[in-house]
Design an enzyme around this catalytic site. Structure first.
Site: not given
Length: 165
Positions: A59-61, A64
């Site tokens: 999810v962070c990928d 970003t």
């Protein structure tokens, strides 16, 4: 402050909740070259601050990447991604993934950002997922604390607020 969860388990946030209308708190984080970066370094610009637990997770990928793709459509705006990942890991990840429009910043040293914006997770020493938009006058115009840290933020609302700031 509303209760957040990480993988459905309640977590304790350290610091003060930032709300729309507040003056944006200053902070000190590290750039990929280990130089210090503060909110004041981008004074006079709109700041979209994307907060992620760890840049190298799904999810962070995606978060970003989404803000990286949108950054070129935002005028007078700096897009910052803050996590507690080491600056070296952030630099490696950005190079490997072709991320060039977002500046990644590390809060690993002091949790300065995490405490100033109320996103430091006490139990994990990670940052909770959140998105803040700060206008040119250093006023918070958007603040989203994602209730379940593993969920996505509202990208469209954050980008709308950044465009209107």
């Amino acid at each position: 402050m509303a209760q957040l969860t990480f993988k459905q388990n309640p977590v304790t946030l350290i610091g003060n909740e930032v709300k729309v209308g507040d003056q944006a708190p200053n902070f000190t984080v590290l750039a990929n070259d280990l130089s210090e970066v503060t909110l004041n370094d981008s004074k006079g610009k709109v700041r979209l601050i994307s907060v992620v637990p760890s840049i190298d997770t799904g999810v962070c990928d995606a978060q970003t990447r989404r803000f990286n793709e949108a950054a070129s459509d935002l005028t007078n705006t700096v897009v910052l991604t803050v996590s507690v990942d080491l600056p070296f890991a952030q630099k490696r990840w950005c190079a490997a993934e072709g991320i060039e429009q977002v500046q990644t910043l590390s809060d690993h040293r002091d949790l300065s950002f995490g405490q100033a914006y109320g996103v430091a997770i006490k139990e994990l020493r990670l940052l909770a997922r959140a998105v803040f938009v700060i206008n040119e006058k250093d006023e918070v115009v958007h603040a989203e604390y994602v209730k379940e840290v593993t969920d996505h933020p509202d990208y469209e609302e954050a980008l709308k607020q950044a465009k209107n700031a």
